[in-house]
Design a protein around this motif. Structure first.
Motif, mmCIF file in Angstrom:
data_model
loop_
_atom_site.group_PDB
_atom_site.id
_atom_site.type_symbol
_atom_site.label_atom_id
_atom_site.label_comp_id
_atom_site.label_asym_id
_atom_site.label_seq_id
_atom_site.Cartn_x
_atom_site.Cartn_y
_atom_site.Cartn_z
ATOM 1 N N LYS A 169 -15.003 2.692 -35.773
ATOM 2 C CA LYS A 169 -13.630 3.163 -35.818
ATOM 3 C C LYS A 169 -13.547 4.605 -36.294
ATOM 4 C CE LYS A 169 -11.740 -1.456 -36.684
ATOM 5 N NZ LYS A 169 -10.931 -2.285 -37.605
ATOM 6 N N GLU A 170 -14.680 5.244 -36.482
ATOM 7 C CA GLU A 170 -14.691 6.608 -36.986
ATOM 8 C C GLU A 170 -15.063 7.577 -35.877
ATOM 9 O OE1 GLU A 170 -17.431 6.530 -40.181
ATOM 10 O OE2 GLU A 170 -16.199 5.254 -41.451
ATOM 11 N N ILE A 171 -14.572 8.777 -35.988
ATOM 12 C CA ILE A 171 -14.842 9.809 -34.998
ATOM 13 C C ILE A 171 -16.144 10.520 -35.360
ATOM 14 C CG2 ILE A 171 -13.573 11.630 -36.226
ATOM 15 C CD1 ILE A 171 -12.543 12.567 -33.492
ATOM 16 N N GLY A 172 -16.862 10.989 -34.372
ATOM 17 C CA GLY A 172 -18.116 11.701 -34.600
ATOM 18 C C GLY A 172 -17.895 13.194 -34.692
ATOM 19 N N PRO A 173 -18.945 13.958 -34.986
ATOM 20 C CA PRO A 173 -18.813 15.410 -35.151
ATOM 21 C C PRO A 173 -18.325 16.136 -33.895
ATOM 22 C CG PRO A 173 -21.117 14.716 -35.127
ATOM 23 C CD PRO A 173 -20.300 13.474 -35.272
ATOM 24 N N ARG A 174 -18.781 15.697 -32.725
ATOM 25 C CA ARG A 174 -18.300 16.317 -31.487
ATOM 26 C C ARG A 174 -16.798 16.105 -31.335
ATOM 27 N NH1 ARG A 174 -21.954 18.029 -27.618
ATOM 28 N NH2 ARG A 174 -24.134 17.471 -27.986
ATOM 29 N N LEU A 180 -10.323 19.927 -33.509
ATOM 30 C CA LEU A 180 -10.053 21.185 -34.213
ATOM 31 C C LEU A 180 -9.819 22.338 -33.239
ATOM 32 C CD1 LEU A 180 -12.670 20.947 -37.109
ATOM 33 C CD2 LEU A 180 -10.198 20.701 -37.303
ATOM 34 N N ALA A 181 -10.499 22.300 -32.101
ATOM 35 C CA ALA A 181 -10.378 23.396 -31.127
ATOM 36 C C ALA A 181 -8.958 23.507 -30.582
ATOM 37 C CB ALA A 181 -11.363 23.189 -29.980
ATOM 38 N N SER A 182 -8.204 22.426 -30.639
ATOM 39 C CA SER A 182 -6.842 22.435 -30.089
ATOM 40 C C SER A 182 -5.779 22.705 -31.148
ATOM 41 C CB SER A 182 -6.561 21.084 -29.419
ATOM 42 O OG SER A 182 -6.577 20.038 -30.376
ATOM 43 N N LEU A 183 -6.206 22.948 -32.392
ATOM 44 C CA LEU A 183 -5.251 23.122 -33.487
ATOM 45 C C LEU A 183 -5.069 24.580 -33.878
ATOM 46 C CD1 LEU A 183 -6.375 20.155 -35.781
ATOM 47 C CD2 LEU A 183 -4.532 20.187 -34.093
ATOM 48 N N THR A 184 -4.017 24.839 -34.647
ATOM 49 C CA THR A 184 -3.748 26.189 -35.143
ATOM 50 C C THR A 184 -4.716 26.529 -36.274
ATOM 51 O OG1 THR A 184 -2.169 25.418 -36.805
ATOM 52 C CG2 THR A 184 -1.307 25.896 -34.601
ATOM 53 N N GLU A 185 -4.768 27.806 -36.631
ATOM 54 C CA GLU A 185 -5.657 28.237 -37.710
ATOM 55 C C GLU A 185 -5.262 27.580 -39.042
ATOM 56 O OE1 GLU A 185 -8.474 29.988 -37.530
ATOM 57 O OE2 GLU A 185 -8.160 29.793 -35.379
ATOM 58 N N LEU A 267 -20.405 17.532 -42.307
ATOM 59 C CA LEU A 267 -19.254 18.411 -42.569
ATOM 60 C C LEU A 267 -19.690 19.873 -42.627
ATOM 61 C CD1 LEU A 267 -17.287 16.358 -45.262
ATOM 62 C CD2 LEU A 267 -16.746 16.638 -42.831
ATOM 63 N N GLU A 268 -20.858 20.134 -43.220
ATOM 64 C CA GLU A 268 -21.369 21.499 -43.273
ATOM 65 C C GLU A 268 -21.612 22.034 -41.869
ATOM 66 O OE1 GLU A 268 -24.849 21.405 -45.675
ATOM 67 O OE2 GLU A 268 -23.764 21.155 -47.564
ATOM 68 N N THR A 269 -22.159 21.201 -40.997
ATOM 69 C CA THR A 269 -22.406 21.608 -39.617
ATOM 70 C C THR A 269 -21.101 21.900 -38.895
ATOM 71 O OG1 THR A 269 -24.409 20.251 -39.523
ATOM 72 C CG2 THR A 269 -23.438 20.900 -37.425
ATOM 73 N N ILE A 270 -20.092 21.078 -39.120
ATOM 74 C CA ILE A 270 -18.790 21.280 -38.472
ATOM 75 C C ILE A 270 -18.155 22.584 -38.940
ATOM 76 C CG2 ILE A 270 -16.416 20.402 -38.330
ATOM 77 C CD1 ILE A 270 -17.619 17.560 -38.422
ATOM 78 N N LEU A 271 -18.214 22.855 -40.258
ATOM 79 C CA LEU A 271 -17.629 24.096 -40.786
ATOM 80 C C LEU A 271 -18.350 25.315 -40.232
ATOM 81 C CD1 LEU A 271 -16.948 23.237 -44.551
ATOM 82 C CD2 LEU A 271 -15.369 23.181 -42.603
ATOM 83 N N GLU A 272 -19.667 25.224 -40.052
ATOM 84 C CA GLU A 272 -20.425 26.330 -39.472
ATOM 85 C C GLU A 272 -20.013 26.581 -38.021
ATOM 86 O OE1 GLU A 272 -24.570 25.582 -39.778
ATOM 87 O OE2 GLU A 272 -24.660 25.858 -41.948
ATOM 88 N N SER A 273 -19.635 25.506 -37.330
ATOM 89 C CA SER A 273 -19.312 25.607 -35.904
ATOM 90 C C SER A 273 -17.847 25.957 -35.639
ATOM 91 C CB SER A 273 -19.641 24.289 -35.202
ATOM 92 O OG SER A 273 -20.994 23.935 -35.381
ATOM 93 N N MET A 274 -17.021 25.927 -36.657
ATOM 94 C CA MET A 274 -15.585 26.212 -36.469
ATOM 95 C C MET A 274 -15.348 27.685 -36.139
ATOM 96 S SD MET A 274 -13.847 23.875 -39.449
ATOM 97 C CE MET A 274 -12.260 24.710 -39.337
#
Length: 274
Positions: A169-174, A180-185, A267-274
């Motif tokens: 029931k949880e979302i993955g990093p992708r 996040l790509a579709s959201l505002t800053e 989470l660290e990987t996601i923040l690096e990729s944002m």
């Protein structure tokens, strides 16, 4: 394989393209490189953290103390192989899917590694526009020789991680990065506040999952001018909940806690990729 080895020994690096998985053949070649340590980086892994990978290479293989950014650690490893007092003469680095999502922003650091004549680089690409991720400087440092390695083999391993989280029931990093790509800053900032809190908490206490009280979360986002009112904050939180990016729970006394259902390394990987 003899041709590949010859090209590597003459200070070129190899990049493989073509339809089908190239993983098995490249790993087969790597297994025969017994004259030096071989490091394999799986760029197709959605939660890959390159910083941690390079730190592990530096500390375990080269016995170096590595700190700083990805670029700093890459420069440290490059400097090691330029030193005359090095204990290891050369090294092979295999990067499956160097055009993978988690590696695209680190091409400059990878090119620094590849620019060392004593680091033999082998990489594969699958995206049709993969060459566009390199600027002129990176291309020069990589010093590629391109090889068509069409195998028509299925991408069984490479794609096995993409839907790993759909069984839960949880979302993955992708999925998180896609949302996040579709959201505002500002919305991205709301996510970052909670992610950075959980990363910091996990460092201090690895035994308990990090959760932030709702009121503290709202206060931090308001103080950073990410939301102007609790109504706006609640609306943003609802969107994250709908996509399963953020979850919450209530204690018996009614206190609400929020958290991102992902480990701190992811989470660290996601923040690096944002």
């Amino acid at each position: 394989f003899r041709q590949w080895y010859f090209e590597l020994s003459n200070k070129f690096n190899l990049v493989f393209y073509g339809y089908g998985s190239k993983r098995r053949l490249i790993n087969m070649f790597a297994s025969q490189c017994s004259d030096a340590p071989v490091v394999i980086i799986n760029g197709y892994f959605p939660a890959l953290n390159l910083k941690q990978t390079l730190e592990k290479i530096a500390s375990e293989a080269l016995e170096l103390s590595a700190t700083g950014s990805v670029a700093d650690i890459a420069a440290l490893i490059h400097g090691y192989f330029e030193s005359k007092s090095r204990a290891i003469d050369h090294m092979y680095v295999v990067v499956h899917n160097i055009d993978g999502l988690c590696l695209r922003k680190h091409q400059a650091a990878l090119s620094v590694l590849a620019s060392s004549p004593r680091i033999h680089f082998l990489a594969s690409v699958d995206h049709i526009e993969a060459p566009l991720i390199w600027d002129t400087s990176s291309i020069t440092k990589f010093n590629w020789i391109w090889h068509d390695l069409t195998t028509f083999e299925p991408y069984t391993v490479e794609t096995s991680y993409e839907n790993l989280s759909t069984e839960t029931k949880e979302i993955g990093p992708r999925g998180v990065l896609h949302v996040l790509a579709s959201l505002t800053e500002n919305a991205k900032g709301v996510f970052r506040v909670l992610a950075e809190f959980q990363i910091a908490e996990s460092i201090m206490d690895t035994k308990q999952s990090a959760e932030m009280p709702y009121n503290s979360y709202f206060t931090m986002c308001r103080d950073q001018f990410l939301v102007s009112s609790e109504t706006t904050f609640r609306s943003q939180l609802t969107e994250f909940r709908d996509h399963k990016v953020i979850q919450s729970r209530h204690t018996p006394d009614g206190t609400e806690f929020v958290f991102i259902p992902l480990p701190s390394s992811t989470l660290e990987t996601i923040l690096e990729s944002m």
